[in-house]
Design a protein around this motif. Structure first.
Motif, PDB file in Angstrom:
ATOM      1  N   SER A 618      -6.044   3.478  16.625  1.00  0.00           N
ATOM      2  CA  SER A 618      -6.103   3.783  15.302  1.00  0.00           C
ATOM      3  C   SER A 618      -7.114   4.328  14.546  1.00  0.00           C
ATOM      4  O   SER A 618      -6.983   5.066  13.688  1.00  0.00           O
ATOM      5  N   SER A 619      -8.121   3.447  14.671  1.00  0.00           N
ATOM      6  CA  SER A 619      -9.361   4.040  13.923  1.00  0.00           C
ATOM      7  C   SER A 619     -10.061   4.877  14.543  1.00  0.00           C
ATOM      8  O   SER A 619     -11.136   5.420  13.864  1.00  0.00           O
ATOM      9  N   CYS A 707     -11.351  13.758   5.992  1.00  0.00           N
ATOM     10  CA  CYS A 707      -9.963  13.121   6.457  1.00  0.00           C
ATOM     11  C   CYS A 707     -10.053  11.922   7.348  1.00  0.00           C
ATOM     12  O   CYS A 707      -9.407  11.081   7.699  1.00  0.00           O
ATOM     13  N   HIS A 708     -10.978  12.257   8.576  1.00  0.00           N
ATOM     14  CA  HIS A 708     -11.384  11.621   9.439  1.00  0.00           C
ATOM     15  C   HIS A 708     -11.727  10.319   9.024  1.00  0.00           C
ATOM     16  O   HIS A 708     -11.550   9.110   9.214  1.00  0.00           O
ATOM     17  N   TYR A 713     -10.288   4.086   7.589  1.00  0.00           N
ATOM     18  CA  TYR A 713     -10.103   2.900   6.761  1.00  0.00           C
ATOM     19  C   TYR A 713      -8.774   2.744   6.173  1.00  0.00           C
ATOM     20  O   TYR A 713      -8.379   1.715   6.053  1.00  0.00           O
ATOM     21  N   LEU A 714      -8.114   3.697   6.032  1.00  0.00           N
ATOM     22  CA  LEU A 714      -6.980   3.639   5.231  1.00  0.00           C
ATOM     23  C   LEU A 714      -5.729   3.234   5.908  1.00  0.00           C
ATOM     24  O   LEU A 714      -4.686   2.566   5.632  1.00  0.00           O
ATOM     25  N   TRP A 715      -5.604   3.603   7.288  1.00  0.00           N
ATOM     26  CA  TRP A 715      -4.440   2.857   8.068  1.00  0.00           C
ATOM     27  C   TRP A 715      -4.089   1.673   7.934  1.00  0.00           C
ATOM     28  O   TRP A 715      -3.105   1.241   8.406  1.00  0.00           O
ATOM     29  N   ARG A 716      -5.428   0.872   7.917  1.00  0.00           N
ATOM     30  CA  ARG A 716      -5.181  -0.685   7.679  1.00  0.00           C
ATOM     31  C   ARG A 716      -4.483  -1.179   6.502  1.00  0.00           C
ATOM     32  O   ARG A 716      -3.911  -2.257   6.546  1.00  0.00           O
ATOM     33  N   PHE A 717      -4.289  -0.202   5.521  1.00  0.00           N
ATOM     34  CA  PHE A 717      -3.543  -0.979   4.285  1.00  0.00           C
ATOM     35  C   PHE A 717      -2.330  -0.656   4.220  1.00  0.00           C
ATOM     36  O   PHE A 717      -1.676  -1.425   3.333  1.00  0.00           O
ATOM     37  N   LEU A 723       2.361   7.018   8.849  1.00  0.00           N
ATOM     38  CA  LEU A 723       2.231   7.839   7.404  1.00  0.00           C
ATOM     39  C   LEU A 723       0.931   8.361   6.859  1.00  0.00           C
ATOM     40  O   LEU A 723       1.031   9.476   6.637  1.00  0.00           O
ATOM     41  N   VAL A 724       0.134   7.597   7.103  1.00  0.00           N
ATOM     42  CA  VAL A 724      -1.527   8.154   6.914  1.00  0.00           C
ATOM     43  C   VAL A 724      -1.641   9.380   7.635  1.00  0.00           C
ATOM     44  O   VAL A 724      -2.308  10.323   7.592  1.00  0.00           O
TER      45      VAL A 724
END
Length: 757
Positions: A618-619, A707-708, A713-717, A723-724
């Motif tokens: 994911s990261s 965007c990268h 960082y945003l995928w974990r929230f 969706l991200v």
């Protein structure tokens, strides 16, 4: 021998107590058996022969032992009987001896009394015989004596009346004249009696004139006033005129009492003075008036005029007029009692006011005064409920102001959102309990109006439960929703943290607080739901609706704050002539920092929520230039204009079959759902801003780097990382479509720049 002795003793006892065959009852059958030791035909010889024939030596010995024991028992009973009867014989002998002496003395006294009675009878007969001839003469002389005494009273009456007039003994004069008035009227045809009557009339006219003057002056007290009216009525003064004058004088006195009430400031002293002076005087006037005009026996002409009915009508009008003025003063004074700190003085004052008005109800049945007083008590209780509701609302708004200040100016070591929520909830609940305790004084057992059906049911159900508790809960929900309605697109001046805290407060009210508060109210006031009341489920639904609206607005406000940063960062930059990217832009770092701060803030009030399983890379997710491709691609050195058009067509076809992303969908009550909503709004804004700009090669590469970095960082929230990925792919793809020279940056270079940033 033992048997013979036993039989002889048994016979002696029967002889002593007078028991023989004739003394037996009918149902006792006589035994003819000579072997029956208790029977009258018992034969010892036959009994012994029978025993010798039928029993062995041992049985004979046992029978002998048994008889010996019975003989001894009988012997003991006989001795006891002798001792007891001996004492009774001695006592009976003494009693008989004493009775003989008493009877002898009584016989002597009776003989003496008989002699005296005979002497008295003889003497009475001789007196009757002597006075028999003079009895008629004595009766005649006695009648003459009585007549002379009456005539003497009549002849002395004018002088007696003048003397009473000089001494101001008006009651005695009227009484004397009333005693002689009938006789004078009967014998007025005789000249002597006519003269006496004329003199008495002149004197009584003068007395009536003095009484009227005294009555006109008002007298020195209510007692003197009543006495004057009573005497004037006995002198046949017009009752209707006296009614008007009596009520006029009473009104002037009672109005003076009302004027004195306006000087009182303390509510309890005001009610006490009003009850002890005005209400007591009013009751005295009512009692005196009824005794003088209503309950007074009417005779002759007065009876035909129906004076009591007329007097009752005037009394009701008089009492109602004065009571209206008094009640207006009471209501105005109660309305001035604005302090809600101590409720005991007001309750005690209303209780005394209600108690004293019951005396008016007893003295004057059918009067509207008690019901009007009761309405004042009920209105005062309702007004008190409104004041307590306003106090609760003010306390809630002040508490929100304190929370708002704490959120707007946080200090080192200050309270967190969770602590502020706990403090706010506890303070509101304690304030509600304090208000309920104050209001509960209205329903105390020693308060007279508390148990009345017209007060308790309506006050507890409609007043306390509905008008106070339910309205306050609705106010909390409505005032919380107003933060959403009054705020602008940027959230206005309301801190987003306050929206989040209020949403959690309303949610807690929906889950537990509302049920607890209403249950506490019902238990304290024994609420009987005779009238329709607001259901707990309806209030809980309203609280949940407010919580949902606040949480949705919080997501919108936080999303708009981040969106504003992204929009300004896109609109204020020249993306065509920008330099080659070497770092992640500061605004992206700010976006990640703000999102992390929001995550911590929401986590203090809401649970984590449910996430979908994340992929292992994911990261390290990479982004293609076109949203239709999900793998890393590179532009060929030779770029042809037809390529973007074909790729754009493929991208649009892919969107038709992909799941639509709802940006402003309702938010669930958990942290993951809240962060997902905020990130969706932020990235959607970023996408729309990109679609309105034109990019150069380095502008495209800068968007790739940004965007990268966001993806790292945003995928974990969010609840679903896809969706991200989808939105970021859309951003990069839209940038490439708007790029004049779409030459993407190497993925390895992007990763190095992002990791270094």
């Amino acid at each position: 021998l033992a048997i013979i002795w036993f039989v002889s003793v048994h016979g002696m006892l029967k002889l002593y107590y007078g028991l023989n065959e004739e003394g037996k009852t009918v149902d006792q059958a006589e035994s003819m058996d000579p072997c029956d030791i208790n029977g009258p035909h018992f034969d010892p010889e036959v009994y012994l022969n029978k025993l010798r024939r039928e029993c062995s030596l041992g049985e004979l010995m046992d029978q002998e032992s048994c008889m010996v024991k019975q003989i001894r028992s009988l012997d003991s009973d006989m001795q006891t009987l002798v001792y007891e009867n001996y004492n009774k014989f001695i006592s009976a002998t003494d009693t008989i001896r004493k009775m003989k002496n008493d009877f002898k003395k009584m016989e002597d006294e009776m003989d003496c009394l008989s002699t005296n009675m005979a002497s008295i009878t003889d003497f009475s007969a001789r007196i009757s015989g002597t006075l028999q001839d003079q009895h008629a003469q004595i009766t005649k002389l006695s009648g003459v004596h009585t007549l002379l005494r009456k005539l003497q009273f009549l002849f002395e009456l004018p002088a007696r009346l003048n003397k009473c007039l000089e001494l101001q003994a008006y009651a005695q004069a009227v009484s004397s004249h009333r005693r002689a008035r009938c006789v004078l009227q009967q014998y007025r045809h005789m000249p002597s009696f006519r003269g006496i009557q004329d003199d008495c009339h002149a004197i009584m006219d003068k007395l009536a004139q003095e009484l009227r003057q005294k009555f006109r002056d008002g007298g020195s007290s209510a007692k003197d006033l009543s006495e004057c009216v009573e005497l004037l009525l006995q002198l046949d003064e017009p009752a209707e005129e006296l009614c008007d004058k009596f009520l006029s004088h009473a009104q002037s006195r009672l109005e003076a009492d009302l004027l004195g009430l306006e000087a009182e400031t303390d509510i309890l002293e005001f009610i006490d003075r009003g009850c002890n002076e005005f209400v007591s005087s009013l009751c005295l006037v009512i009692a005196s008036y009824q005794e003088l005009f209503v309950n007074r026996p009417q005779e002759g002409e007065l009876a035909s005029k129906n004076i009591p009915q007329m007097a009752i009508g005037k009394l009701h009008a008089f009492v109602d007029a004065l009571a209206t003025r008094y009640f207006s003063l009471v209501e105005r004074r109660i309305q001035e009692e604005k302090s809600v700190g101590d409720n005991s003085l007001l309750v005690r004052a209303l209780d005394r006011f209600h108690r004293r008005l019951q005396a008016v109800a007893k003295l004057l049945p059918g009067s509207a005064v008690p019901s009007q007083g009761t309405e004042i008590v009920v209105r005062a209780a309702r007004e008190r409920i409104k004041q307590y509701l306003a106090a609760l609302q003010s306390f809630y708004l002040n508490s929100l102001t304190d929370v708002r200040q704490a959120l707007a100016a946080p200090r080192l070591g200050g309270s967190s959102a969770g602590e502020l929520l706990s403090t706010l909830s506890a303070s509101i609940l304690n304030q509600i309990k304090s208000v309920l305790a104050s209001v509960h004084l209205f329903t105390a057992k020693d308060i007279t109006f508390s148990n009345k059906p017209y007060f308790k049911g309506e006050f507890c159900s409609h007043g306390v439960r509905e008008s106070l508790v339910v309205n306050f809960i609705k106010f909390v929900c409505q005032s919380s929703r107003q933060f959403c309605e009054s705020a602008g697109d940027r959230g206005g001046s309301t801190p987003p943290a306050l929206l989040l805290l209020l949403s959690r407060l309303c949610l807690d009210y929906e889950t537990s607080s509302i049920t607890y508060i209403l249950t506490l109210t019902d238990e304290q006031f024994l609420v009987q739901h005779h009238s329709p009341v607001t259901a707990v489920t309806a209030l809980c639904g309203e609280a949940r609706e407010a919580a949902q609206k606040l949480l949705n607005h919080y997501v919108k406000v936080q999303g708009l704050i981040i969106s504003q940063m992204l929009r300004k960062s896109v609109e204020t930059r020249d993306w065509v002539n920008t330099i080659e990217p070497r770092n992640v832009r500061a605004v992206m770092k700010r976006v990640v920092e703000d999102t992390t701060s929001i995550d911590v803030q929401v986590g203090l009030l809401y649970e984590e929520g449910v996430r979908k399983a994340h992929s292992s890379d994911s990261s390290k997710r990479t982004f293609s230039v076109y949203s239709s491709s999900r793998q890393q691609t590179r532009y060929a050195p030779s770029y042809t204009p037809s390529a973007p058009m074909d790729t754009n067509l493929l991208s649009n076809i892919h969107k038709l079959f992909s799941e639509r992303v709802e940006i402003f969908s309702p938010v669930e009550f958990n942290k993951v759902s809240v962060l997902t909503g905020i990130i969706k709004i932020s990235l959607k804004t970023f996408l729309e801003c990109v679609r309105l700009r034109t990019f150069g090669r380095y502008g495209l590469q800068q968007i790739q780097v940004d965007c990268h970095y966001l993806q790292m960082y945003l995928w974990r929230f969010v609840s679903d990382e896809n969706l991200v990925h989808f939105l970021l792919d859309e951003i990069v793809g839209s940038t490439a479509h708007r790029c004049l020279d779409p030459a993407p940056m190497e993925q390895s270079v992007i990763e190095v720049i992002c990791e270094r940033g």
